[in-house]
Design an enzyme around this catalytic site. Structure first.
Site, PDB file in Angstrom:
ATOM      1  N   HIS A 954       0.849  -1.191   0.000  1.00  0.00           N
ATOM      2  CA  HIS A 954       0.000   0.000   0.000  1.00  0.00           C
ATOM      3  C   HIS A 954       0.882   1.238   0.000  1.00  0.00           C
ATOM      4  O   HIS A 954       1.885   1.308   0.712  1.00  0.00           O
ATOM      5  CB  HIS A 954      -0.894   0.012   1.239  1.00  0.00           C
ATOM      6  CG  HIS A 954      -1.709   1.269   1.363  1.00  0.00           C
ATOM      7  ND1 HIS A 954      -2.674   1.619   0.453  1.00  0.00           N
ATOM      8  CD2 HIS A 954      -1.683   2.267   2.294  1.00  0.00           C
ATOM      9  CE1 HIS A 954      -3.227   2.761   0.814  1.00  0.00           C
ATOM     10  NE2 HIS A 954      -2.630   3.171   1.929  1.00  0.00           N
ATOM     11  N   CYS A1111      -3.857   2.823  -5.294  1.00  0.00           N
ATOM     12  CA  CYS A1111      -3.213   3.739  -4.354  1.00  0.00           C
ATOM     13  C   CYS A1111      -1.903   4.287  -4.907  1.00  0.00           C
ATOM     14  O   CYS A1111      -1.534   5.433  -4.629  1.00  0.00           O
ATOM     15  CB  CYS A1111      -2.977   3.044  -3.009  1.00  0.00           C
ATOM     16  SG  CYS A1111      -1.950   1.552  -3.117  1.00  0.00           S
TER      17      CYS A1111
END
Length: 1148
Positions: A954, A1111
């Site tokens: 992430h 992301c």
């Protein structure tokens, strides 16, 4: 002050030179006119009709440029000529202005030279304000709009005025008592009273008598004394605080004082002033109620930042600073007084119109541009030529570092030997064994320290080319062994350690009697060698043998660098073999012993890229008496010094040993041994190591003044007339140029010199506005935007192409900002950054506002992106964050180098691979990539995954900004990412039990933000969370960021604070996360707030997808928005993005 409708005197116009960063529109307007007028003197002498025609053309040109000059055009159309010799009057004034410009350079250089020697760091910026020769009075020029002037070194205050008080303020020709006052809003700040009868000058500050001068005009000198002894001058600052109260400071060589109410508070340094404020309120916008007359020297605005060190008392620092300012003012007065007086009288004898004022300003700027041209770097082609054929033994250039410790007695090596015992009955016993050798005192050994100078010539430099050979680690205990090089019976040279046992020529005897020194019990070998030998250090499988060349470019401008167009070649000759190498030159910056920054041409070539070497043998001794035995050394005893480990040999009669005669075993007698020191390797004779070497291995032997490759001497050769072609910027005048920070010169220079192959100097485009605009548009193409980001202080770059006058001002202030290495002198880097931003921001906004970029190009100029060298870590950075509300604290993780300023893209594991070895491998690889220790495979893998935005982690963005507000550091981190913090809501609702509150919640992935703000405490490295209201976040957003449902009842302020601090704690814990991208970008004022608004209005258009819009894609978009002003078209509307840019512009 609008322009030029409210111009009532030259004073209003010339105030523009006082503080350029706060007069953006006026300077650019004047500058643009200047670019359209080629022959101003010729225009002034034309007839009225001709002038009107010229004026009409000027108006049309201004309109075509699209500049906001309506008022100026109207005034020009109404221009009336008067028949007078205006040319001569304005020419005199132009000369005076040019003197001011040149002497400002003198001040800059003088300040720079004095700062080199200071232990503390003083940073002084000088802005000259030109006195008007055509005004009704000659009052001090305190600006009307002082409240809008930013003090770039202290953002809590604004400087109203700074003035030097001394004898130069007094008119010595008067016979009457004279009072000279500085009055602000009816308050008398400074008063000088001069008594001609006694030649006494008294100075009072806010009603308190500060000092008294006793003046003497004998021998045309002035003797100055105050109550404390010799006195040089007094510097008075008046600053207005954010609360509207006026603070007054005075600085002398004796002390620094701050005035509070009606009394003074003495301070020993500029650090730690009282936080009290005076009672002088400023209730009027007009503070030009000044009643003093300043003759001779122009008004000077001086800003000072000052960092004291224990080794250099503050009184000495201040004395040096003020004495230098006083001396500089005296120089200015002597140079310009007569010119100003002449211009003043000529102007007062004639009538000037507003158009004359405008024309005079144009001439003034022309002189400034002439000064800029004279000191601006010129892009120059140069060719370095080798004057004569150059051939030398390679060892002549060898320089080594002896890395043996002084107490070294390490075991260096072991040899295979056979031990022979012979008794009187000719019984011989032979057994195998080893001989061990202890290191001699190698720390005292003289190693090679040489270099060779090659004569060159060029257009601008006549320095010699210096050649040096380096063999890293060759004299280092960890890398080498000890060995013997000798000639075997078949005349083949080889290492003794590689001899077969049957060929060994080293023999042991029974243990000699060394009972007197047990410390050398291991050193008991006997050697008998029939041939010449050599002892030395062996370095197996070396990686580097570096040939360095360097040539200093004295005429180059160090802040701009250069680029090498083509290299030349050199060769190594080994007998009949010739090996050619490319020099691989580049231009680098360095600081010489005097502290002066310069450029030099450097080349570093690893000779082992083409020369195969298995071992380097470095001779430390050859044929030293008793160390290696030959036929002439029979019956020679050599022993040991018990105080210093060394090695020695004992010699036996060769005939007795070879013939096995009946004899008694020779036992070495006891004796007092002498130390066997290695000889100076540079004085050794290398003849014994030349010859035929054992095949199968390539040995490089360094012996004395010669280097052999497999027994053949190695020579360096460079041919006559070899050429090195390069481009760099030269500085014709030798004056200071823009040098505001340490830049990565090699990255900047190649791009600078390739902007336009025909661009040979700044001067060639000064008068061609369209060409400048075309070049700027070319530079702003997306393919070049990243490279342009590093070119921020190029006088010959974008700044001067767009705004030549700004370049002239930067020449003045830039040289002072970069007085010396800030790290070395302990300067607060934030002050330098603030000063640097003041003109960077001007360049950004002015060019955008006046349409110098293409209309369809929404990007701001990325000059605001400061290069790596200019963004240094702050002296106080958050290593520990205290959270008083929840009684907790966070110790920052390993990535603290990135928490002062810039943009981080931080990655953390998502657990996609479970808890197995693959997940662990990804984490370890990410850590290595962050630390720069990853191998090529790991780097390439992560680079590929990052490029495709599919790293199995992430990603979130941290926008970090550290400001210094007074003595407090404020650290702001805006976290932005998918599902980060308080992320954007959409049309998904959640109903609480009891249906008492309905709350929209984001049940799909989308962008979000959280702003963490902390401030420094009295403990260095310790920051604490601020009140949550300072973050600009709402209560609901803070609760959402914490993953909490907003309560039915509005929470108390302290409850929200606890939640806010808990989120800061979670965000600040960065262990097991990795910064894989870091951008050293400094946010412009208001940019973070504008970015927050842009995310809020645009986030609902972001359509999340696991591939292609995840992301990592969002993080890349955020970096582009902030650092390149690049709009992500798929989710940010053009109008919203324009509003983002306009918000930043309005804030600036």
């Amino acid at each position: 002050m609008s322009y030029p409708g409210n111009v009532h005197s030259l004073r209003d116009l010339y105030n523009v030179f006082k503080d350029a960063p706060n007069r953006e529109r006026l300077i650019l307007d004047m500058n643009s006119q200047l670019a359209r007028i080629d022959n101003i003197a010729q225009i002034l002498t034309m007839t009225e009709e001709q002038e009107k025609e010229v004026i009409a053309k000027m108006s049309a040109s201004l309109a075509n440029l699209g500049l906001n000059m309506d008022n100026a055009i109207r005034e020009l159309k109404n221009m009336e000529t008067v028949h007078m010799d205006r040319v001569s009057v304005l020419t005199v004034y132009q000369s005076a202005v040019l003197n001011i410009t040149n002497n400002t350079h003198t001040i800059s250089d003088s300040m720079k030279s004095i700062m080199y020697d200071l232990s503390g760091y003083v940073n002084t910026t000088i802005y000259p304000t030109i006195q008007s020769p055509a005004t009704e009075d000659r009052s001090s020029l305190i600006p009307l709009n002082y409240k809008n002037m930013k003090n770039i070194f202290d953002d809590k205050h604004t400087i109203v005025f700074a003035t030097v008080i001394g004898p130069q303020c007094v008119d010595f020709t008067t016979e009457d008592v004279t009072n000279i006052s500085w009055i602000v809003d009816s308050h008398e700040i400074i008063k000088i009273t001069y008594y001609p009868s006694s030649l006494i000058m008294e100075t009072s500050i806010v009603g308190n008598r500060y000092l008294q001068y006793q003046l003497s005009l004998s021998n045309q000198t002035i003797d100055e004394y105050d109550n404390n002894g010799p006195y040089s001058c007094l510097l008075v600052f008046c600053v207005v605080g954010a609360n509207g109260l006026l603070d007054i400071y005075s600085m002398s060589s004796q002390q620094v004082r701050k005035y509070v109410n009606d009394y003074e508070v003495g301070e020993s340094s500029l650090i730690g002033y009282s936080t009290k404020h005076g009672s002088l309120h400023l209730s009027s916008n007009d503070i030009r109620n000044i009643s003093h007359e300043l003759s001779g020297s122009p008004y000077i605005d001086v800003r000072v930042t000052y960092s004291i060190t224990a080794a250099f008392p503050d009184s000495q620092l201040l004395s040096m600073l003020l004495d230098n300012i006083q001396q500089s003012l005296g120089t200015l007065t002597a140079c310009e007084s007569k010119s100003f007086d002449d211009a003043y009288r000529a102007a007062m004898d004639n009538q000037f119109t507003k158009a004359d004022v405008l024309t005079s300003s144009i001439i003034t700027m022309r002189s400034s541009l002439n000064s800029l041209i004279s000191s601006s770097p010129l892009l120059s082609d140069d060719t370095i030529r080798i004057v004569d054929d150059c051939t030398f033994q390679l060892a002549s250039a060898l320089t080594l570092t002896n890395e043996f410790a002084s107490d070294s007695a390490n075991l260096l090596g072991t040899f295979k030997v056979k031990q022979t015992t012979i008794d009187r009955y000719s019984n011989t016993k032979i057994s195998e064994g080893k001989a061990v050798y202890l290191s001699p005192t190698l720390a005292t050994m003289n190693v090679h320290s040489g270099s060779v100078v090659v004569s060159t010539d060029s257009f601008h430099n006549n320095n010699a080319l210096k050649v040096m050979l380096l063999a890293p680690g060759l004299v280092k205990p960890d890398n080498v062994n000890f060995d013997l090089l000798s000639v075997k019976s078949n005349n083949v040279i080889d290492l003794v350690s590689d001899y077969k046992l049957d060929d060994a020529i080293i023999q042991f005897t029974d243990q000699p009697d060394y009972s007197s020194t047990t410390s050398i019990a291991n050193a008991k070998s006997v050697v008998y060698m029939k041939t010449t030998g050599c002892i030395g250090l062996t370095y197996s499988n070396p990686n580097e043998l570096i040939l360095n060349m360097s040539l200093q470019l004295n005429s180059a401008a160090p802040s701009l660098g250069g680029v090498v167009n083509n290299n030349t070649t050199f060769s190594l000759t080994i007998g009949s073999t010739i090996i050619n190498y490319v020099t691989d030159f580049e231009i680098t910056d360095f600081t010489d012993s005097s502290g002066k920054q310069s450029l030099k041409l450097t080349s570093s070539v690893n000779l082992l890229t083409k020369l195969s070497v298995d071992m380097i043998f470095y001779a430390v001794s050859i044929n030293a008496g008793g160390v290696i035995a030959t036929d002439t050394h029979k019956y020679t005893d050599t022993g040991f010094d018990s105080s210093n480990y060394t090695y020695g040999w004992e010699m036996y009669d060769s005939a007795a040993l070879n013939d096995y005669q009946d004899m008694t075993v020779v036992t070495p007698p006891k004796f007092t041994a002498k130390m066997l020191r290695p000889q100076d390797a540079s004085k050794l004779n290398g003849d014994c190591v030349g010859g035929t070497y054992k095949k199968g291995r390539n040995i490089l032997v360094i012996a004395g003044n010669r280097i052999f490759y497999n027994g053949v001497s190695v020579y360096f050769k460079m041919q006559k007339n070899s050429m090195i072609s390069l481009k760099y910027f030269i500085n014709p005048s030798g004056l200071s140029t823009v040098d505001t920070c340490d830049v990565r010169i090699t990255r900047n220079a190649a791009f600078l010199t390739q902007i336009d192959t025909k661009l040979m100097s700044v001067q060639s485009v000064l008068n061609d506005v369209q060409r400048r605009i075309d070049i700027i548009n070319q530079l702003m193409q997306p393919s070049r935007i990243q490279t342009l980001a590093t070119i921020i202080q190029g006088i010959g770059g974008v700044v001067s192409l767009a705004m030549p006058l700004l370049g002239a001002i930067v020449v003045t202030i830039g040289a002072i900002v970069s007085i010396a290495d800030p790290n070395h002198h302990g300067v607060d880097y934030q002050a330098v950054l603030n000063a640097f931003h003041s003109w960077c921001q001007y360049a950004v906004v002015a060019r955008m506002n006046y349409g110098l970029l293409k209309a369809d190009d929404p990007k701001l100029d990325i000059l605001k992106r400061i290069s790596d060298g200019s963004v240094n870590t702050f002296r106080n950075k958050p290593k520990k964050i205290t959270l008083p509300g929840i009684d907790d604290e966070v110790i920052r993780g390993t990535s603290t180098d990135y928490i002062d300023t810039g943009i981080n893209v931080r990655y953390n594991s998502m657990g996609l691979f479970g808890e197995g070895k693959l997940e662990e491998w990804m984490a370890n690889t990410a850590l290595k990539v962050q630390d720069g220790t990853a191998n090529i495979f790991q780097k390439n893998l992560f680079s590929l995954l990052q490029k495709r935005k599919i790293v199995p982690m992430h990603a979130r963005v941290e926008i970090i900004q550290t400001e210094k507000i007074g003595d407090v550091y404020r650290n702001t981190i805006l976290y932005a990412g998918i599902n980060e913090g308080s992320y954007i809501e959409n049309s998904v609702y959640l109903t609480r039990s009891g249906n008492t509150r309905i709350k929209r919640l984001n049940m799909t992935s989308g962008p979000g933000m959280f702003k963490a703000v902390t401030e420094s405490t009295t403990e260095v490295g310790n920051f604490k969370a601020v009140d949550w209201t300072l973050s600009g976040m709402t209560k609901e957003e803070i609760y959402n960021a914490a993953g909490l449902m907003y309560p039915n009842k509005n929470p108390a302020h302290s409850e929200v604070q606890d939640v806010y601090e808990s989120v800061i704690r979670d965000m600040a814990e960065i262990d097991d996360t990795w910064v894989l991208q870091h951008h050293k970008t400094v946010m412009l004022p208001g940019q973070i707030e504008a970015f927050e608004h842009l995310i809020r209005v645009s986030a609902n258009k972001f359509q999340y997808a696991f591939i292609g819009s995840n992301c990592q894609n969002f993080a890349d978009d955020v970096v582009g928005i902030l650092s390149q002003f690049k709009r992500p078209k798929r989710w940010v509307d053009e109008n919203d993005f324009k509003q983002y840019i306009q918000s930043i512009y309005d804030e600036l």
